[in-house]
Design an enzyme around this catalytic site. Structure first.
Site, PDB file in Angstrom:
ATOM      1  N   HIS A  57       0.807  -1.213   0.000  1.00 30.73           N
ATOM      2  CA  HIS A  57       0.000   0.000   0.000  1.00 30.73           C
ATOM      3  C   HIS A  57       0.850   1.279   0.000  1.00 30.73           C
ATOM      4  CE1 HIS A  57      -3.621  -2.402   0.927  1.00 30.73           C
ATOM      5  NE2 HIS A  57      -4.264  -1.365   0.449  1.00 30.73           N
ATOM      6  N   GLY A  58       2.138   1.157   0.209  1.00 34.15           N
ATOM      7  CA  GLY A  58       2.996   2.335   0.147  1.00 34.15           C
ATOM      8  C   GLY A  58       4.140   2.334   1.141  1.00 34.15           C
TER       9      GLY A  58
END
Length: 364
Positions: free
Chosen positions: A328-329
């Site tokens: 997700h990052g």
């Protein structure tokens, strides 16, 4: 009445949908139905060519080349048929999305930030698809080699309905269903399409009403109203936010899910209403079903899962949430989010084990 502009994801995909993506999805639908009607045997390759053309049109030759390069590297590494090496390759490819020099180079390819972000989101989702294919290739028997060829990988990676934002469909499910030839009925498909469009339009109207009337995200972006609110009000705001998140993904996953049905495939179930959930475990199983299947099949079960020792279960669950946070990052707040979810799942499963002991049941 002006809308709440603070939910980036909704505004971003609705803008892209209106400009180009919905038209490209309509084109996919037309190609799919024509190929099912006239050349069912060649449907995967017709859809592959269309997906490549749509990718080229939307992301340009350089964006197309990046995705093709990721697929080629993943396929080349998969030839060694080592799961650990495949995972290492996938994580390295994913990490290239966060190298500042690479980011700046890709930004210069486009005129706007929105175009760059479309490439970023697309490549991150394609990484999961490449990983799924590569791991299935590592596990397949020699007799199944024809169904795990590079053309099949391209047909899977460039399948357009799931191209930019999912939902995630594992390669084993995709290939079995795509190879299956069924009787085609224009009347049946038309009824599925009409009912699906009506449902999605209702969800979209509901999401737009929430965006225009409730201002949930604008309230969250300012500390002053939150500090002056009661605990009941904060609880209501939190519930409103997750309910909007649920409705948003009914639309974002509902559109590609409808096209999957029109193509004769079975899409992952749409998110379950968050108001019906009371546990972390059910939330992860029922909200993003495609991602859950990916995590279970390729991380949780290979690492031992619930069949291993207590320490093994803790480790496999921790690795699953660590990957989700990184994909997700990898920002610090995502690691906190993943850790809290891991803790919630562990506490729930530990409580279930304790309550299953006969002595505890007798005491209860």
């Amino acid at each position: 009445m002006p809308q709440d502009p603070m939910d980036f994801e909704w505004s971003y995909w609705i803008e892209w949908g209106r400009e180009r993506i919905l038209w490209l999805l309509a084109g996919h639908l037309l190609v799919s139905q024509m190929s099912r009607l006239l050349v069912e045997k060649y449907k995967p390759w017709c859809l592959m060519v269309y997906g490549m053309a749509a990718c080229w049109l939307l992301l340009g030759i350089k964006g197309f080349a990046v995705i093709l390069l990721h697929a080629a590297i993943s396929f080349a590494v998969a030839q060694f048929q080592l799961s650990l090496l495949t995972w290492l390759c996938s994580l390295i490819l994913l990490s290239t999305l966060r190298i500042p020099a690479v980011e700046e180079t890709k930004r210069r390819w486009y005129d706007t930030e929105n175009e760059y972000y479309l490439l970023l989101f697309t490549v991150s989702v394609r990484c999961l698809f490449c990983t799924s294919f590569s791991l299935e290739y590592c596990w397949h028997a020699p007799t199944q080699k024809s169904s795990h060829s590079f053309p099949w990988m391209l047909a899977y990676v460039f399948y357009y309905p799931t191209f930019h934002n999912g939902p995630l469909v594992n390669f084993d499910e995709f290939s079995k269903q795509m190879r299956r030839q069924e009787a085609f009925s224009v009347k049946t498909n038309l009824s599925i399409l009409i009912v699906g469009i009506i449902r999605i339009f209702f969800w979209w109207c509901l999401a737009e009403l929430m965006i225009h009337l409730m201002y949930i995200h604008a309230l969250y972006s300012s500390a002053l109203p939150l500090e002056s609110s009661s605990y009941w009000a904060l609880g209501g705001l939190a519930l409103a936010q997750v309910l909007f998140f649920y409705v948003k993904y009914l639309v974002l996953y509902g559109v590609p899910g409808l096209l999957l049905q029109m193509d004769g495939l079975k899409p992952p179930a749409l998110p379950c209403c968050v108001s019906l959930m009371h546990s972390f475990t059910k939330m992860w199983r029922s909200f993003d079903v495609g991602l859950h299947r990916f995590l279970v099949r390729y991380i949780y079960v290979p690492m031992g899962g619930s069949q291993s020792s207590l320490l093994g279960t803790l480790l496999s669950t921790a690795l699953t949430f660590a990957f989700v946070s990184y994909w997700h990052g990898g920002q610090s707040y995502l690691w906190y989010w993943g850790a809290l979810n891991w803790l919630g799942v562990i506490v729930e499963n530990g409580t279930k084990r304790i309550l299953s002991i006969s002595l505890v049941q007798d005491l209860i």
